[in-house]
Design an enzyme around this catalytic site. Structure first.
Site, short mmCIF file in Angstrom:
data_model
loop_
_atom_site.label_atom_id
_atom_site.label_comp_id
_atom_site.label_asym_id
_atom_site.label_seq_id
_atom_site.Cartn_x
_atom_site.Cartn_y
_atom_site.Cartn_z
N CYS A 1 9.85 -5.71 -3.53
CA CYS A 1 9.49 -5.33 -2.37
C CYS A 1 7.92 -4.95 -1.89
CB CYS A 1 9.24 -3.50 -2.03
SG CYS A 1 10.94 -2.73 -1.58
N GLU B 1 6.04 -4.62 -5.63
CA GLU B 1 5.13 -5.02 -7.01
C GLU B 1 5.19 -6.10 -7.62
OE1 GLU B 1 8.68 -3.71 -5.42
OE2 GLU B 1 9.61 -4.29 -7.32
#
Lengths: 262, 841
Positions: B437, B439
């Site tokens: 997502c 990171e």
């Protein structure tokens, strides 16, 4: 605190991330009170200087509050970074900012001292001696020219247009950047001939190169009921896209850079 | 002079045909991998685990059915049927078996499973009882941790049930030297070893395992080469025959050898990408800086006469393939990751290691591919910095305007220093990409364990009100009855105690799972493409990577802030309400009926129980049960009291409106999570680092959270990402941006997620794009880290008409004006919806 920052004025709203009234991302300060009574006005609560109550969606709210220049400019400052990235700034709208010269000119001065771009959306309906006081701190004058025929102008807005047209010339002469804006209202000015007359006038103004056509919409309709007023244009349909494009072509034919919407 | 070729390149007709094939049927569960894996495991009992993993991988690749789909140019499919998935019993299997009969009908991510497959898997599963990572992880957890998980204080379910994934391997190296090059590296390393070395045994096993895995992967590609040849021989259409012959050639060369041109590089990339997802079930296998490592091959092929159109078609084919992979999760996780998403994050733009802008023609072509293919994979991202070419940002904004929800925008100016604060060098940090997502990490050197758990920040707050006891069980600490909390500092302190306690249990849970993966599921194939596994002679799972992190993500900052502010103001400052009132409000749900969705769920559970007891239920029985469950039993008097209370809460300033005091408060509240988390270490020799984002778990985990002091009703969603609570931000996008950027995004180095909603018309025209880009840059100037945009559809507008309270901040453009949608009259709303439908703005 500098004295002009303590000047008080009356506003009815501030809107951040506004992208249609001047370049870039802007914060609009809506000043209360207007000398005109345009029948299509989408902010009828802006017209009276008095603080009023308006009922919308079953909720009654007070329209209008008195604020200092410092209070307004603090709010305007919050979006500085977005002005910088987008070329935006502060726009005074209304109502009519020319009705509160002490407050409005102090606001413009405060913005300019902070290097914030300034624009004003205005009818130009005032003594030029008043307008003159605004110009030194104003980067862009967005001026409404609604009709060339004074009688028709008076019938739909409550005021004749001679002073407005005269002021337009003087503002243009002064060298302040001026964009002419025309609300396109069916039954009032939404014909090629009427728009053509405005475009011709606009193209004759010194240094004016842009003209915006703002299609009529019904956004403010519910507010009239909320103020216990009649909306006289109830059955009026917004102009079609085709018509808007035709009118745009008319504007462009005068060598102006036309645009639909702000 | 144009520096880039930024024009859109038309989509080849092949792409729509490939897409149509991909979606012609419901995804299925296939058993081949599970059967082969189990057979191999049975044959290797007693051998070192890494070796057993490699032999199983080899056995699978040598025997799993392979297929080349019609019209494909890039080949390699993990399943016979498109968009289907294999299963991975070595991690967990019980959930799948218990969900066999509901898989096809569940609302989130359904899968078809045939009766035959059920039978086959049932047989396979007999072997796995007591041998999975999830069982070992459970054994490693303390009773307190298990109790906290049972009560949904946090959910480490992702890695508990599945492989870890969440990695970007060194694709560039495979493209350059091929697997044969890596084999040489391994052999060289082996030549330096002496049998007397202390780590000889394990290192030797690991390196042997790498060799087995790589050779198996090469043979697997060669099987495709043979199949392509066979198909070519039978192919009547000359054009397709030529394509198949080319495919046969490609697969004979890559990934065995370094790629010679763009086509080979893409095919080589694809084998790596899909095989990592055959070795393990971990998701978020992220291609990373595709525009960077592919660029040299693109230039070679362009030089050799490949047209831009041919290159674009090949890229688009890879995009389609990224959607051919799939994963079946347990029902609860499926809700948290809704949309069959594999989070294969691919990022374009940004800086190179030396700090120069790295944007190239391929950066633009990846945007075009996302537009052409228009599917959820890859999770497409762009890097933004102060030197990003403006035309690149405008082109990205155009993609946003399509409503696909991509790209996500990332801020180099925050992420690079944030990564450096975690020990990366400046050069490494400049070369970051995004996993899953949001990171960030350095590819080929990091095991980030990025999605380590969802931590619901609202639950410890509930525990303060419940004094640590829920449903008669001791879940949290005893922080005293709320009546004993005399000052706001007492209250805040009680929250901190509960919060610290649950974070410590979360660490125990994550480390238990981490150990279980190292013990039972080392991954030699993936590990050989991550530095420094070969030198260290151990897998990523055992700490072979240079950088090791564990990143559990907290969410609910907006609700926590608003709740704490409400308690501080209404209880301790104005003394209008007591903590008991808030405690009762939680119990009574502010006198409101239960959330529809929650009531449906509860009704279903009750009816199931009654049916089990042999009761016959009619339609009307079920309806009555639902009504009873849903209806709030409070007296009219009490309801009136709660209505007043909600009004008082509603009148307070809220996070998301650029109110300095509230936002600073939010910053402190986020620190309660981020600073506590980073105190801890993981078994791979790395640290914990916090993220602040819920993926889509704010909805299902909100459904497990009672009414909260911010006025949020029981079981309703919690705020999304680090953004304001839906409907509570009323000052427009810049105000929300300013609030969110007040948080410390540097310390949340595992990523923050900020979602904004726009109507497509807000991005209309060149001006719309320019202002949009300025908004992103402005937020980034203020040191926000990530932003993504939901350009809302007609459906959303319809929903906004039904539930205006959820959409108070939704801006739409009305003719020359922008306005808040929910404030418009019904007829004007209809106007706008109609216009959206026609797309005529």
């Amino acid at each position: 605190m500098k004295e002009y920052l303590t000047v008080k004025g009356r506003i009815f709203d501030m809107q951040r991330f506004s992208v249609h009234d001047g370049p870039g991302i802007r914060t609009i300060v809506f000043l209360k009170g207007c000398p005109l009574r345009c029948r299509w006005c989408c902010n009828p609560e802006s017209q009276k200087y008095d603080i009023q109550e308006m009922t919308l969606g079953g909720k009654t709210k007070t329209v209008g509050r008195d604020v200092t220049v410092a209070e307004v400019i603090d709010e305007v400052e919050k979006d500085r970074v977005y002005y910088k990235r987008s070329g935006g700034g502060m726009t005074l709208s209304g109502g009519e900012s020319l009705m509160q010269p002490e407050f409005a000119t102090a606001l413009l001065k405060a913005a300019k001292e902070r290097s914030i771009n300034t624009a004003m959306e205005s009818t130009g309906f005032a003594d030029f001696s008043v307008i003159e006081r605004y110009l030194q701190d104003l980067d862009l004058y967005l001026m409404d020219i609604k009709h060339i025929d004074s009688e028709k102008h008076k019938a739909f807005t409550g005021q004749p247009n001679e002073r407005i047209l005269e002021n337009a010339k003087k503002i243009a002469e002064s060298g302040t950047r001026l964009i002419v804006r025309t609300p396109v209202i069916p039954t009032f000015n939404a014909t090629k001939e009427e728009i053509s007359a405005i475009a011709e006038f606009a193209s004759g103004l010194k240094g004016v190169t842009e003209m915006h056509l703002l299609p009529y919409h019904r956004i403010g309709m519910d507010k009239y009921a909320g103020l216990k007023r009649d909306y006289t244009l109830k059955d009026l349909e917004p102009p079609s896209k085709e018509l808007m494009n035709e009118l745009l072509a008319v504007v462009n034919s005068y060598g102006l850079k036309g645009q639909i919407g702000g | 002079m144009a520096e880039f070729y930024s024009e859109k390149i038309a989509k080849s007709p092949r792409i729509d045909l490939l897409k149509a094939d991909l979606f012609k049927e419901m995804p299925q569960i296939e058993a081949d991998r599970a059967v082969l894996l189990t057979k191999s495991y049975m044959d290797t009992e007693g051998q070192p685990i890494t070796l057993r993993r490699a032999k199983a991988f080899e056995y699978i690749l040598d025997n799993i059915p392979i297929t080349i789909r019609d019209r494909e140019l890039i080949v390699g499919s993990a399943t016979k049927r498109p968009r289907s998935c294999q299963v991975f019993p070595e991690y967990s299997f019980e959930w799948l078996e218990s969900e066999f009969d509901t898989l096809a009908t569940r609302t989130a991510d359904p899968f078809y499973i045939s009766e035959d497959t059920k039978k086959t898997l049932h047989e396979v599963y007999k072997y796995w009882k007591g041998k999975t990572t999830s069982e070992l992880a459970t054994a490693y957890m303390t009773p307190e941790t298990l109790m906290a998980i049972k009560h949904n204080m946090f959910t480490p379910g992702n890695y508990f049930y599945n492989g870890i994934g969440h990695v970007t391997v060194n694709y560039a190296e495979v493209l350059a030297i091929g697997f044969s090059g890596i084999i040489e590296k391994v052999e060289k390393e082996m030549a330096t070893m002496r049998v007397t070395d202390a780590n000889y045994c394990k290192k030797n096993v690991f390196l042997q395992s790498v060799l087995i895995s790589l050779k198996a992967a090469i043979r697997y590609a060669e099987r495709y080469s043979a199949l392509a040849k066979e198909l070519a021989a039978k192919e009547g259409d000359a054009a397709r025959r030529a394509e198949l012959e080319k495919i046969a050639k490609n697969c004979a060369r890559v990934p065995k050898y370094g790629a010679k041109d763009f086509y080979e590089a893409l095919q080589s990339f694809w084998f790596v990408q899909m095989l990592i997802q055959t070795e393990s079930s971990g998701h978020s296998i992220s291609p990373g800086r595709f525009d960077q490592y592919m660029y040299p091959y693109y230039l070679i092929s362009r030089e050799n006469g490949m047209t831009r159109e041919e290159a674009q078609e090949l890229i688009d084919c890879v995009w389609v393939k990224l959607n051919d992979l799939n994963k079946c999760r347990d029902a609860a996780s499926a809700e948290g990751f809704a949309g069959y998403s594999l989070f294969q994050n691919l990022i374009a733009g940004g800086q190179d290691e030396a700090g120069n802008d790295a944007t190239n023609d391929l950066s633009f072509m990846t945007i075009t591919a996302t537009e052409n293919v228009f599917l959820p994979q890859p999770s497409f991202s762009v890097r933004v910095w102060n030197g990003s070419p403006h035309e690149f940002l405008l082109r990205a904004a155009e993609l946003t305007r399509t409503g696909i929800g991509f790209p996500a925008y990332y801020n180099d100016e925050v992420i690079i220093p944030a990564l450096m604060s975690r020990g990366l060098t400046l050069e490494e940090a400049r070369d970051y990409n995004i996993i899953g997502c949001v990171e960030p990490q350095k590819a080929g050197k990091t095991d980030g364990w990025h999605d380590a758990a969802f931590y619901n920040m609202m639950r410890p707050l509930e525990m303060v009100f419940k004094n640590g006891v829920e449903d008669g069980e001791n879940v949290g600490l005893s922080t005293g009855d709320v009546s004993s909390l005399k000052t706001f500092a007492d209250f805040y302190g009680a929250y901190k105690k509960q919060n610290d306690y649950f974070i410590s249990l979360l660490v125990n849970a994550d480390n238990a799972i981490d150990n279980a993966h190292a013990t039972l599921c080392p991954l030699p194939f993936m590990s050989c493409m991550v530095e420094d596994c070969i030198k260290r002679g151990k897998s990523v799972q055992e700490g072979g990577a240079i950088y090791n992190f564990t990143g559990p993500q907290g969410f609910g900052i907006a609700n926590m802030t608003d709740a704490m502010w409400a308690v501080k103001t209404l209880v301790y400052e104005e003394k209008k309400y007591t903590l008991e009132d808030f405690k009762n409000a939680d119990k009574d749900n502010y006198g409101k009926d239960m959330d529809e969705h929650a009531a449906e769920k509860l009704t279903l559970a009750i009816c199931k129980e009654l049916k089990k007891q042999g009761k016959d239920l009619t339609e009307s029985d079920i309806k009555t049960t639902y009504e009873t469950v849903r209806k709030n039993p409070c007296s009219a008097e009490k309801k009136a009291f709660y209505d007043e209370m909600l009004k008082a809460i509603d009148a307070l300033p809220k996070y998301g409106n650029d109110v300095k005091e509230v936002d600073s408060f939010a910053r402190d509240i986020a620190y309660l999570y981020t600073k506590e988390v980073e105190k801890y270490e993981n078994p791979r020799g790395g640290r914990f680092q916090a993220g602040l984002y819920p993926v889509s778990a704010n909805v299902p985990l909100g459904a497990q959270t009672g009414a909260t002091p911010d006025g949020r009703l029981a079981f309703t969603p919690i705020a999304d990402g680090v953004g304001p609570m839906a409907g509570r931000d009323v000052k427009g996008p810049t105000a929300a941006c300013n609030s969110v950027s007040t948080l410390d995004h540097y310390i949340a180095s595992n990523g923050t997620l900020f979602n904004m909603k726009f109507h497509p018309t807000a991005l209309a025209g060149r001006h719309g794009l320019e202002n949009f880009v300025a908004l992103v840059q402005g937020y980034f100037d203020r040191k926000g880290s990530h932003m993504q945009f939901n350009v809302v559809s007609r459906e959303t507008l319809r929903d906004a008409q039904k539930h205006p309270e959820k959409y108070k901040g939704l801006v739409v453009r009305v003719a020359g004006y922008s306005a808040l949608f929910t404030t418009l009259s019904r007829s004007l709303q209809e106007d706008i919806i109609r216009r959206t439908e026609q797309g005529s703005f």
